[in-house]
Design a protein around this motif. Structure first.
Motif, short mmCIF file in Angstrom:
data_model
loop_
_atom_site.label_atom_id
_atom_site.label_comp_id
_atom_site.label_asym_id
_atom_site.label_seq_id
_atom_site.Cartn_x
_atom_site.Cartn_y
_atom_site.Cartn_z
N VAL A 48 3.21 6.39 6.93
CA VAL A 48 2.08 5.39 7.37
C VAL A 48 0.68 6.26 7.64
N PHE A 49 -0.16 6.04 7.43
CA PHE A 49 -1.53 6.58 8.21
C PHE A 49 -2.44 5.70 8.17
N ASN A 50 -2.77 5.17 9.22
CA ASN A 50 -3.92 4.15 9.66
C ASN A 50 -3.70 2.83 8.69
N GLU A 51 -2.54 2.18 8.69
CA GLU A 51 -2.17 0.97 8.08
C GLU A 51 -1.93 0.00 8.83
N GLN A 52 -2.51 -0.27 9.92
CA GLN A 52 -2.27 -1.49 11.00
C GLN A 52 -1.99 -2.81 10.47
N ASP A 53 -3.14 -3.04 9.51
CA ASP A 53 -3.35 -4.45 8.96
C ASP A 53 -2.52 -4.51 7.89
N ASN A 54 -1.76 -3.31 7.22
CA ASN A 54 -0.83 -3.63 6.09
C ASN A 54 0.57 -4.04 6.70
N LEU A 55 0.99 -3.41 7.67
CA LEU A 55 2.27 -3.19 8.16
C LEU A 55 2.94 -4.48 8.37
N PRO A 56 2.25 -5.66 8.91
CA PRO A 56 3.12 -6.91 8.78
C PRO A 56 3.28 -7.46 7.53
N LEU A 57 2.40 -7.33 6.64
CA LEU A 57 2.77 -7.65 5.16
C LEU A 57 3.86 -6.83 4.69
N LEU A 58 3.91 -5.51 5.04
CA LEU A 58 5.13 -4.59 4.45
C LEU A 58 6.38 -5.06 5.05
N PHE A 59 6.40 -5.44 6.65
CA PHE A 59 7.54 -5.94 7.06
C PHE A 59 8.17 -7.17 6.32
N ASP A 60 7.07 -8.09 6.34
CA ASP A 60 7.52 -9.54 5.76
C ASP A 60 8.25 -9.19 4.52
N ALA A 61 7.61 -8.50 3.51
CA ALA A 61 8.06 -8.29 2.16
C ALA A 61 9.52 -7.61 2.05
N VAL A 62 9.73 -6.60 3.14
CA VAL A 62 10.70 -5.67 2.89
C VAL A 62 11.94 -6.70 3.60
N TYR A 63 11.72 -7.78 4.60
CA TYR A 63 12.75 -8.32 5.12
C TYR A 63 13.07 -9.52 4.07
N LYS A 64 12.20 -9.85 3.32
CA LYS A 64 12.49 -10.85 2.26
C LYS A 64 13.59 -10.38 1.38
N VAL A 65 12.99 -9.27 0.73
CA VAL A 65 13.88 -8.39 -0.21
C VAL A 65 15.25 -8.21 0.26
N MET A 66 15.22 -7.62 1.80
CA MET A 66 16.58 -7.09 1.91
C MET A 66 17.62 -8.34 2.38
N SER A 67 16.97 -9.24 2.62
CA SER A 67 17.71 -10.38 3.10
C SER A 67 18.56 -11.03 1.84
N SER A 68 17.92 -10.60 0.78
CA SER A 68 18.56 -11.29 -0.61
C SER A 68 19.45 -10.08 -0.97
N LEU A 69 19.77 -8.89 -0.51
CA LEU A 69 20.39 -8.09 -1.24
C LEU A 69 21.90 -7.73 -0.67
#
Ligand code: UDP
Ligand code: MG
Length: 320
Positions: A9-30
């Motif tokens: 992560v290098f200066n990605e403040q606005d992308n991080l919430p999207l990343l977390f959402d997407a990761v949680y979504k995938v991991m909960s299905s796994l």
């Protein structure tokens, strides 16, 4: 722990919430145990406070390493690997250009028996002139030089079985060469097409200059993979060839002298011949020094010169 996701992560403040959402979504299905290791590579925007917030709210899953300054994407990945506990490692970018939704498909490929599944951004959404074209050339070159045939070394999204990553240190821009190293230790490698999205927030940290670094790294990687335990084959081979050309030139000059009475020392070929012969001899001597270095390298770390996939009826480590 089954699965470690690692993200630089290098200066990605606005992308991080999207990343977390997407990761949680995938991991909960796994339905497997997992961790997400985020390595803050000296960001000077609000990335670190965003990371802290998520880490506090989800202790077992979210882990954060924060560098004192910017050390580069490869160093960030290396740090993540040092701390990862999973049997399976997935690397991905934090900017949401990679799509976490591709992960289950890649894990399924690992289950088929592969050790490394490489993402291929077939329709890549980056600048065509400064990024996509140079990267196409670089990928072609890497495939040709290393004999490991992948379309997209630069795609961070790749899944690895942990044991093919062991004993390997990352320098420079070298995370893209992990498949080359893995192949040299006998990993089974495959490639899958993955999604790629344009950046929504922030901007890319790279331009054309990166391709030059990658090509320079290619020299190192090729040398290390092909000759690191036998450098004399390269230096001695090149040296022997130069000495032979030097010798053949000298024979030609002598024959000319004996039968056609043409002066040996009057011809520039004489200097060329002497130079080739000396250079060749030097090169062989350098190869011998490299051989000494290789022995120091392997023996000081007690590094074996082979890698083992499985052992039957054997448990002890021969180095103990
Ligand atoms: N990155 C990093 N350190 C750097 C440059 C980049 O950790 O010095 C991270 C960045 O935050 C992103 C990933 O590496 O998660 C890829 O960077 P970028 O998107 O700029 O590269 P591109 O996708 O354009 O190749
Ligand atoms: Mg990107």
């Amino acid at each position: 722990m089954k699965l470690s996701l690692i993200t630089p992560v290098f200066n990605e403040q606005d992308n991080l919430p999207l990343l977390f959402d997407a990761v949680y979504k995938v991991m909960s299905s796994l339905n497997t145990s997992w961790e997400l290791i985020l390595v803050d590579d000296g960001s000077y925007d609000k990335s670190l406070s965003v990371l802290k917030e998520y880490a506090q709210n989800d202790l077992p899953h979210i882990r954060v390493i924060s560098f004192r300054r910017n050390f580069g994407q490869t160093a960030a990945i290396a740090a993540g690997l040092d701390y990862a506990q999973g049997e399976i490692i997935v690397l991905l970018d934090a900017d949401m250009q990679n799509d976490p939704a591709d992960i289950p498909m890649m894990l399924a490929k690992l289950d088929e028996g592969y050790d490394l599944v490489s993402g291929w951004r077939k329709s890549r959404k980056d600048n065509a002139i400064t990024r996509n074209f140079p990267s196409m050339v670089a990928n072609g070159l890497i495939s040709w030089v290393t004999g490991v045939h992948l379309h997209d070394y630069g795609c961070t999204l790749k899944a690895y079985r942990r044991d093919v990553l062991e004993g390997f240190r990352l320098y420079g821009e070298m995370h893209r060469f992990i498949p080359v190293y893995a192949s040299s230790v006998g990993a089974k490698i495959t490639e899958v097409q993955v999604n790629h999205h344009p950046r929504k927030f922030g901007k890319t940290k790279y331009g054309l200059e990166r391709t030059i670094k990658v090509i320079l790294d290619l020299f190192t990687v090729k040398f290390l993979v092909a000759y690191s335990s036998k450098p004399i084959y390269l230096f001695g081979g090149a040296g022997g060839l130069l000495m032979f050309i030097g010798f053949a030139t000298m024979v030609y000059l002598l024959v000319r002298r004996l039968f056609f009475l043409v002066s040996v020392t009057g011809s520039p070929l004489f200097q060329v011949s002497a130079m080739l012969f000396t250079l060749g001899f030097q090169s062989i001597l350098m190869g011998l020094i490299a051989e000494l270095l290789v022995r120091t390298y392997h023996e000081s770390q007690r590094k074996p010169t082979y890698t083992v996939r499985t052992m039957i009826n054997l448990e002890h480590d021969p180095r103990d």
